[in-house]
Motif scaffolding. Sequence first.
Motif, PDB file in Angstrom:
ATOM      1  N   THR A 131       0.812  -1.215   0.000  1.00  0.00           N
ATOM      2  CA  THR A 131       0.000   0.000   0.000  1.00  0.00           C
ATOM      3  C   THR A 131       0.849   1.271   0.000  1.00  0.00           C
ATOM      4  OG1 THR A 131      -0.205  -0.227   2.416  1.00  0.00           O
ATOM      5  CG2 THR A 131      -2.027  -1.053   1.072  1.00  0.00           C
ATOM      6  N   GLN A 132       2.065   1.184  -0.535  1.00  0.00           N
ATOM      7  CA  GLN A 132       2.906   2.346  -0.784  1.00  0.00           C
ATOM      8  C   GLN A 132       3.211   2.406  -2.272  1.00  0.00           C
ATOM      9  OE1 GLN A 132       6.344   2.214   1.749  1.00  0.00           O
ATOM     10  NE2 GLN A 132       5.136   2.039   3.631  1.00  0.00           N
ATOM     11  N   ASN A 133       3.106   3.577  -2.848  1.00  0.00           N
ATOM     12  CA  ASN A 133       3.179   3.722  -4.309  1.00  0.00           C
ATOM     13  C   ASN A 133       4.422   3.077  -4.906  1.00  0.00           C
ATOM     14  OD1 ASN A 133       0.768   5.079  -4.317  1.00  0.00           O
ATOM     15  ND2 ASN A 133       1.677   7.123  -4.447  1.00  0.00           N
ATOM     16  N   GLU A 134       5.582   3.389  -4.332  1.00  0.00           N
ATOM     17  CA  GLU A 134       6.839   2.867  -4.893  1.00  0.00           C
ATOM     18  C   GLU A 134       6.884   1.347  -4.812  1.00  0.00           C
ATOM     19  OE1 GLU A 134      11.682   3.140  -4.118  1.00  0.00           O
ATOM     20  OE2 GLU A 134      10.293   4.402  -2.972  1.00  0.00           O
ATOM     21  N   ASN A 135       6.485   0.808  -3.671  1.00  0.00           N
ATOM     22  CA  ASN A 135       6.519  -0.641  -3.505  1.00  0.00           C
ATOM     23  C   ASN A 135       5.470  -1.334  -4.373  1.00  0.00           C
ATOM     24  OD1 ASN A 135       8.501  -0.223  -1.574  1.00  0.00           O
ATOM     25  ND2 ASN A 135       7.024  -0.194   0.117  1.00  0.00           N
ATOM     26  N   ALA A 136       4.300  -0.700  -4.510  1.00  0.00           N
ATOM     27  CA  ALA A 136       3.260  -1.276  -5.362  1.00  0.00           C
ATOM     28  C   ALA A 136       3.725  -1.345  -6.810  1.00  0.00           C
ATOM     29  CB  ALA A 136       1.980  -0.458  -5.243  1.00  0.00           C
ATOM     30  N   LEU A 137       4.396  -0.290  -7.271  1.00  0.00           N
ATOM     31  CA  LEU A 137       4.932  -0.293  -8.630  1.00  0.00           C
ATOM     32  C   LEU A 137       5.985  -1.380  -8.799  1.00  0.00           C
ATOM     33  CD1 LEU A 137       5.146   0.941 -11.438  1.00  0.00           C
ATOM     34  CD2 LEU A 137       6.770   2.624 -10.506  1.00  0.00           C
ATOM     35  N   HIS A 138       6.843  -1.545  -7.788  1.00  0.00           N
ATOM     36  CA  HIS A 138       7.862  -2.601  -7.848  1.00  0.00           C
ATOM     37  C   HIS A 138       7.204  -3.980  -7.892  1.00  0.00           C
ATOM     38  CE1 HIS A 138      11.669  -4.656  -7.117  1.00  0.00           C
ATOM     39  NE2 HIS A 138      11.042  -5.364  -6.192  1.00  0.00           N
ATOM     40  N   PHE A 139       6.159  -4.177  -7.091  1.00  0.00           N
ATOM     41  CA  PHE A 139       5.444  -5.452  -7.091  1.00  0.00           C
ATOM     42  C   PHE A 139       4.830  -5.730  -8.461  1.00  0.00           C
ATOM     43  CE2 PHE A 139       1.160  -7.367  -6.568  1.00  0.00           C
ATOM     44  CZ  PHE A 139       1.561  -8.673  -6.288  1.00  0.00           C
ATOM     45  N   MET A 140       4.200  -4.726  -9.060  1.00  0.00           N
ATOM     46  CA  MET A 140       3.606  -4.914 -10.386  1.00  0.00           C
ATOM     47  C   MET A 140       4.670  -5.229 -11.428  1.00  0.00           C
ATOM     48  SD  MET A 140       0.767  -1.841 -10.296  1.00  0.00           S
ATOM     49  CE  MET A 140       0.530  -1.939 -12.068  1.00  0.00           C
ATOM     50  N   THR A 141       5.817  -4.569 -11.307  1.00  0.00           N
ATOM     51  CA  THR A 141       6.929  -4.847 -12.236  1.00  0.00           C
ATOM     52  C   THR A 141       7.418  -6.283 -12.084  1.00  0.00           C
ATOM     53  OG1 THR A 141       7.601  -2.516 -12.133  1.00  0.00           O
ATOM     54  CG2 THR A 141       9.215  -4.103 -12.971  1.00  0.00           C
ATOM     55  N   CYS A 142       7.490  -6.747 -10.818  1.00  0.00           N
ATOM     56  CA  CYS A 142       7.909  -8.129 -10.570  1.00  0.00           C
ATOM     57  C   CYS A 142       6.926  -9.117 -11.176  1.00  0.00           C
ATOM     58  CB  CYS A 142       8.035  -8.372  -9.066  1.00  0.00           C
ATOM     59  SG  CYS A 142       9.441  -7.572  -8.291  1.00  0.00           S
ATOM     60  N   VAL A 143       5.641  -8.839 -11.041  1.00  0.00           N
ATOM     61  CA  VAL A 143       4.625  -9.748 -11.603  1.00  0.00           C
ATOM     62  C   VAL A 143       4.778  -9.828 -13.113  1.00  0.00           C
ATOM     63  CG1 VAL A 143       2.155 -10.081 -11.971  1.00  0.00           C
ATOM     64  CG2 VAL A 143       2.989  -9.388  -9.721  1.00  0.00           C
ATOM     65  N   GLU A 144       4.890  -8.675 -13.762  1.00  0.00           N
ATOM     66  CA  GLU A 144       5.040  -8.669 -15.215  1.00  0.00           C
ATOM     67  C   GLU A 144       6.322  -9.368 -15.643  1.00  0.00           C
ATOM     68  OE1 GLU A 144       4.805  -4.667 -16.566  1.00  0.00           O
ATOM     69  OE2 GLU A 144       2.599  -4.648 -16.618  1.00  0.00           O
ATOM     70  N   ASP A 145       7.428  -9.069 -14.962  1.00  0.00           N
ATOM     71  CA  ASP A 145       8.715  -9.650 -15.339  1.00  0.00           C
ATOM     72  C   ASP A 145       8.718 -11.163 -15.176  1.00  0.00           C
ATOM     73  OD1 ASP A 145      11.668  -9.393 -15.953  1.00  0.00           O
ATOM     74  OD2 ASP A 145      11.759 -10.288 -13.948  1.00  0.00           O
ATOM     75  N   ARG A 146       8.172 -11.633 -14.064  1.00  0.00           N
ATOM     76  CA  ARG A 146       8.154 -13.080 -13.836  1.00  0.00           C
ATOM     77  C   ARG A 146       7.228 -13.775 -14.828  1.00  0.00           C
ATOM     78  NH1 ARG A 146      10.491 -15.442  -9.743  1.00  0.00           N
ATOM     79  NH2 ARG A 146      11.538 -14.207  -8.152  1.00  0.00           N
ATOM     80  N   ALA A 147       6.080 -13.172 -15.093  1.00  0.00           N
ATOM     81  CA  ALA A 147       5.155 -13.783 -16.046  1.00  0.00           C
ATOM     82  C   ALA A 147       5.797 -13.883 -17.437  1.00  0.00           C
ATOM     83  CB  ALA A 147       3.868 -12.979 -16.115  1.00  0.00           C
ATOM     84  N   ARG A 148       6.534 -12.857 -17.828  1.00  0.00           N
ATOM     85  CA  ARG A 148       7.119 -12.840 -19.170  1.00  0.00           C
ATOM     86  C   ARG A 148       8.395 -13.682 -19.246  1.00  0.00           C
ATOM     87  NH1 ARG A 148       6.697  -6.262 -19.976  1.00  0.00           N
ATOM     88  NH2 ARG A 148       4.408  -6.130 -20.172  1.00  0.00           N
TER      89      ARG A 148
END
Length: 459
Positions: free
Chosen positions: A227-244
């Motif tokens: 629930t912090q903007n920077e960490n949420a963005l990092h989490f979303m980046t991790c999801v995309e990177d791992r999925a790809r």
Amino acid sequence: NTIPSSEEDVVIDAYRVLDLVNMTVLPSDSVVWQYTLNATPYTPLVAYENCEIQEEDEDDDEDETAADVNVTAVVAVADVISCENKCCAHRNGRHFFHLYFWYNDDIWTKSLAKYQLLTQYVIEESLCDAYNRIHASDSGDDAADGDNDAANANAIVPNDFYLSVSFFFNFCLSQNCPDYGGQKRDNELWWYPHNIDSDTNFTGYKMYATFESSNAQRAQQMYDVLTQNENALHFMTCVEDRARRLFNRGGFRLDGIAVGDLPQRARFIIPQYITWAIFGFIGFCTLFSIVASIHGFVIWNADCIRMSGIVYFALYTWDFYSDIVFDLELLNYEGTRVMFGVCTAFIIIPWIANIASLSRYQQLWCKDDAIRERVYSWFVSWQRLIYVLAALSGSAYGTIELANSYFFGLDFFSMGLNERHLKRFNNNRLWSGILAENLPQLCIQIWFMSTINWKPEND
């Protein structure tokens, strides 16, 4: 033509309908992804030890390449949980929050069950990435390879929590689905980006997940990370990177997330049967008082019956019980430890003062020439019971009132104190009852009500 008898039957029927649509509606060369049960067991490349992974024997890959598995087998792949793994200890924990994902993917596996597991692995590992980046001193590549478990006790792996994922485009097939609409209505959601829910350009899908942990601190830390903007963005980046990168989902895109509120930990919940027992006790005391008064005033024509004796005893007991319940309820809220300590002190101190007052006045009564013979003989018979009742009710005054009510002429209710002795004893209630207990408890309750975050629109 049949009514599903279980959650598994519902899922099976859903797959059958999708297959029927594929065979009868969609042309064979359709660009629309076709739902199908034609599946091959899938073992993704993972960086962490996942709680629900089913390792596949490499020698059997060729034998299962194009096999049509039956519906039950597909459901089993989606629902298999090895409870020997420690992540299952976190299942159905009190400390949980819901996650909502806005995503798109241009390439799907040929099985919803497999895609659901694949997505679950991606989210589990990305949650670990985001958490370890903040709370593990040794993060980065070492954390991604799972080599820092022994070196860093703060790092987590998917076995340290439980994650369930349920999705089917924009609705959920599970029995207990997260209530996105309800949480949105009650203002219990945090979005990133903050306009994702109202973005009319979004054309993808929604996915639902629930994070569960038996560890309150870990659940709170994970919630704070997301629930912090920077960490949420990092989490979303991790999801995309791992999925790809790790799962071959080249077109996977995560547009936004929402995080539901983390429920407060309920450390104390009063059993319902205790509440009903207290109400039943008060009702019994009231009825007993009425019957005993009728018996004394009407049948015996006596004028010494004290109807208020048992009523006072019941009310003092209820007051003592309600103070204890309120004190324990304070444990269910954050930031109330000082309040809990003060409240506990103003329960214990008056309780001790009541017992001490009863002991002191027992000695005075037994030395009073006017009543000592009767009172001394009464205490010989009933001393233990009177102290037990005083301890359980939290009030020596209500207990003494009960012992001098003269109900039915029974010996226990005929202690023998006269009005002068009762009034002198009850005068102590101002200090040990009102000033040391009732007034402080009232102030603490006002303090509590002024500090908690009220949501009147919620039940």
